[in-house]
Design a protein around this motif. Structure first.
Motif, PDB file in Angstrom:
ATOM      1  N   LEU A 157       0.837  -1.199   0.000  1.00  0.00           N
ATOM      2  CA  LEU A 157       0.000   0.000   0.000  1.00  0.00           C
ATOM      3  C   LEU A 157       0.876   1.254   0.000  1.00  0.00           C
ATOM      4  O   LEU A 157       1.921   1.283   0.657  1.00  0.00           O
ATOM      5  N   PRO A 158       0.471   2.308  -0.709  1.00  0.00           N
ATOM      6  CA  PRO A 158       1.245   3.553  -0.683  1.00  0.00           C
ATOM      7  C   PRO A 158       1.329   4.122   0.734  1.00  0.00           C
ATOM      8  O   PRO A 158       0.358   4.063   1.495  1.00  0.00           O
ATOM      9  N   GLN A 159       2.471   4.657   1.089  1.00  0.00           N
ATOM     10  CA  GLN A 159       2.636   5.245   2.406  1.00  0.00           C
ATOM     11  C   GLN A 159       1.882   6.567   2.525  1.00  0.00           C
ATOM     12  O   GLN A 159       1.378   6.904   3.594  1.00  0.00           O
ATOM     13  N   ASP A 160       1.810   7.311   1.438  1.00  0.00           N
ATOM     14  CA  ASP A 160       1.162   8.625   1.442  1.00  0.00           C
ATOM     15  C   ASP A 160      -0.226   8.510   0.820  1.00  0.00           C
ATOM     16  O   ASP A 160      -0.377   7.989  -0.288  1.00  0.00           O
ATOM     17  N   ILE A 161      -1.238   9.018   1.514  1.00  0.00           N
ATOM     18  CA  ILE A 161      -2.612   8.936   1.012  1.00  0.00           C
ATOM     19  C   ILE A 161      -2.771   9.680  -0.311  1.00  0.00           C
ATOM     20  O   ILE A 161      -3.657   9.354  -1.113  1.00  0.00           O
TER      21      ILE A 161
END
Length: 256
Positions: A157-161
């Motif tokens: 999952l991407p760390q940054d939304i």
């Protein structure tokens, strides 16, 4: 025996709300101005209700749910005032004969199985066999397996939304560590974006459990000593906590 009540008078077994009187066996969080409400939940600006749920600005209703600006209703059906009182008397008399009147909604009416409810996450309330003996429904909750699911692992999952697009709504996140799958809903995604929060990596059950372990219901009572008169006091406060706990007589002298 009440919690979180502000401006209540002559009430017993009530949770939440402000400005109430003569209420018994009521749970009504973030609502106000209720009077003579019994065995009901989430009532606002209402009087003289029994066995009702989610009523606003109503009076003289029995066994109703989700009504607004109504009166003299039974099971959400409108009656003339004289007919209402006659029917309510008959219903309550029958409930009294059968032993069903005078308490909150019974466990059999719980809309979800006990083990799928928030209650089972709280420390001391997680024994399903005890819940079953009290009449709560305990069901096996099967999670269907589908090989066609678009699976993504938490580590991917991407760390940054800001780097998360709407495609995540079509994916299934597999919390491999706990062996559970979950999805992100549109409302959740909007919330995370609004508040600049990263996507969760753990299944919701684990997140709820972690929170309830920290903010748990205190149901254990302890023997304390009143610092004024040395009389023994029974209290739910921790003996090692910072609170000063007086006996009732010293409390009235010191506080009231």
């Amino acid at each position: 025996y009440s919690l979180g009540c502000l401006g209540y008078k002559d009430s017993y077994d009530v949770i939440g709300g402000t400005n109430g009187g003569k209420c018994y066996d009521v749970i009504t969080v973030s609502t106000e101005n209720i009077y003579n409400i019994k065995f009901s939940a989430f009532i606002n600006d209402s009087t003289d209700l029994e066995y009702c749920d989610l009523l606003r600005n109503c009076h003289d209703c029995f066994g109703c749910i989700g009504l607004r600006n109504k009166s003299f209703c039974i099971f959400n059906k409108q009656y003339e005032e004289s007919e209402y009182w006659s029917l309510v008397d008959d219903i309550k008399a029958k409930m009294l004969r059968e032993g069903g009147y005078g308490e909150f909604f019974p466990p059999a009416l719980m809309p979800v199985p006990y083990n799928a409810s928030y209650a089972s996450f709280y420390r001391g309330f997680d024994d399903l066999e005890i819940a079953k003996r009290y009449g709560y429904s305990i069901e096996t909750i099967d999670v269907p397996s589908d090989d066609s699911e678009d699976i993504i692992l938490p580590k991917d999952l991407p760390q940054d939304i800001k780097n998360v697009d709407d495609a995540i709504l079509e994916k299934v996140i597999f919390d491999k560590e706990n062996g559970k799958k979950f999805r992100i809903t549109p409302y959740e995604l909007s919330f995370y974006r609004t508040h600049n929060l990263p996507l969760p990596r753990q299944h919701p059950d684990l997140r709820i459990k972690r929170r309830t372990n920290f903010w748990y219901l205190k149901m254990q009572f302890n023997d304390l000593i009143c610092p004024k008169c040395q009389k023994k006091v029974l209290s739910y406060f921790d003996p090692k906590g910072p609170e000063t706990v007086y006996c009732i007589d010293c409390y009235h002298k010191e506080i009231v």
